[in-house]
Design an enzyme around this catalytic site. Structure first.
Site, PDB file in Angstrom:
ATOM      1  CB  CYS A 107      77.294   3.665  26.533  1.00  0.00           C
ATOM      2  SG  CYS A 107      75.457   3.818  26.113  1.00  0.00           S
ATOM      3  CG  HIS A 212      76.075   1.664  30.546  1.00  0.00           C
ATOM      4  ND1 HIS A 212      76.691   2.863  30.888  1.00  0.00           N
ATOM      5  CD2 HIS A 212      75.159   1.970  29.690  1.00  0.00           C
ATOM      6  CE1 HIS A 212      76.288   3.806  30.148  1.00  0.00           C
ATOM      7  NE2 HIS A 212      75.333   3.457  29.481  1.00  0.00           N
ATOM      8  CD  GLU A 214      78.770   2.145  33.281  1.00  0.00           C
ATOM      9  OE1 GLU A 214      79.586   1.451  32.677  1.00  0.00           O
ATOM     10  OE2 GLU A 214      77.854   3.012  33.401  1.00  0.00           O
TER      11      GLU A 214
END
Ligand code: MN
Length: 244
Positions: A107, A212, A214
């Site tokens: 990001c 994202h 994660e």
């Protein structure tokens, strides 16, 4: 294996505190990685030393990069600058490049990577690319919001094992002019850049993603887990192995 991961500092009434979203901890630990958190450095001249014993650098999400870093005046929608974080991460990127230290940029991480290497950013997708999809969704952080096409001859496709995926989306900025060192390997259906990497012949292993991953490691689809797992199976450059 230990990786370095950048974090912002959150200023509280008592003191500035390093801050790392729990999702990164889950993603790194889920991949079997140990990690060292790097908040904005007080002395950026230490960037190379800070990375001296790690196997990779992970650049995380956060606030907008100061447009002055790429020679632009701030757009009205651009967030107030965070000079200490910009300076620290630009120094870490230079040190990683110098040492060919593998780098995963997420990001804001992909945006500052592009700026550090000479590229520019779209400061506000909604106003500067009005026909684009909505990339700042109010959806859950682990919900996939739009499709992404990945070039089939790319490192990214090899890592995630797919060329058509869907991703979450929490960014109002995007890459505009792409740094010469980087190659666009993933785009949304509206052509907004969602992934970059270094050329196959470049000794510096880099993957950048605009979404994202994660937040998606608990998803049935394995793509995002594979991005973090890739850090455990990196090509070893002579420079980096000497530094481990
Ligand atoms: Mn997006």
């Amino acid at each position: 294996m230990i990786v370095a991961i950048t974090s912002p500092a959150r200023v509280t009434p008592a003191a500035p505190l390093g801050k790392l979203n729990a999702a990164y901890v889950q993603a790194l630990q889920g991949a079997g990685l140990l990690f060292r958190v790097i908040p904005p450095l007080d002395d950026v001249a230490e960037a190379s030393a800070v990375l001296s014993e790690v196997a990779a650098l992970v650049l995380t999400g956060g606030v907008d990069v100061d447009p002055a870093r790429y020679g632009a005046a701030p757009h009205s929608k651009t967030q107030p600058p965070y000079p200490a974080r910009d300076a620290s991460e630009i120094a870490l990127i230079a040190a990683a490049r110098e040492a060919a230290l593998p780098t995963l940029a997420i990001c804001r991480g992909m945006q500052i990577l592009n700026v550090a290497l000479g590229g520019t950013l779209v400061q506000d997708i909604a106003s500067q690319r009005p026909t684009a999809l909505l990339h700042t969704t109010a959806m859950r952080r682990d919900e996939r919001a739009h499709r992404v096409s990945v070039q089939d001859d790319s490192r990214l496709a090899a890592v995630i094992g797919a060329t058509e995926i869907s991703v979450n989306s929490f960014h109002h900025q995007a890459l505009d002019r792409v740094a010469a060192t980087l190659r666009v390997v993933a785009t949304a259906p509206d052509s907004i850049i969602e992934g970059v990497e270094t050329a196959a012949g470049d000794p510096w292993w880099v993957l950048g993603v605009q979404w994202h991953p994660e937040e998606l490691v608990g998803d049935p689809e394995p793509w995002d887990r594979k991005l973090f797992a890739a850090l455990t199976a990196l090509p070893v450059s002579t420079t980096v192995s000497a530094r481990r």
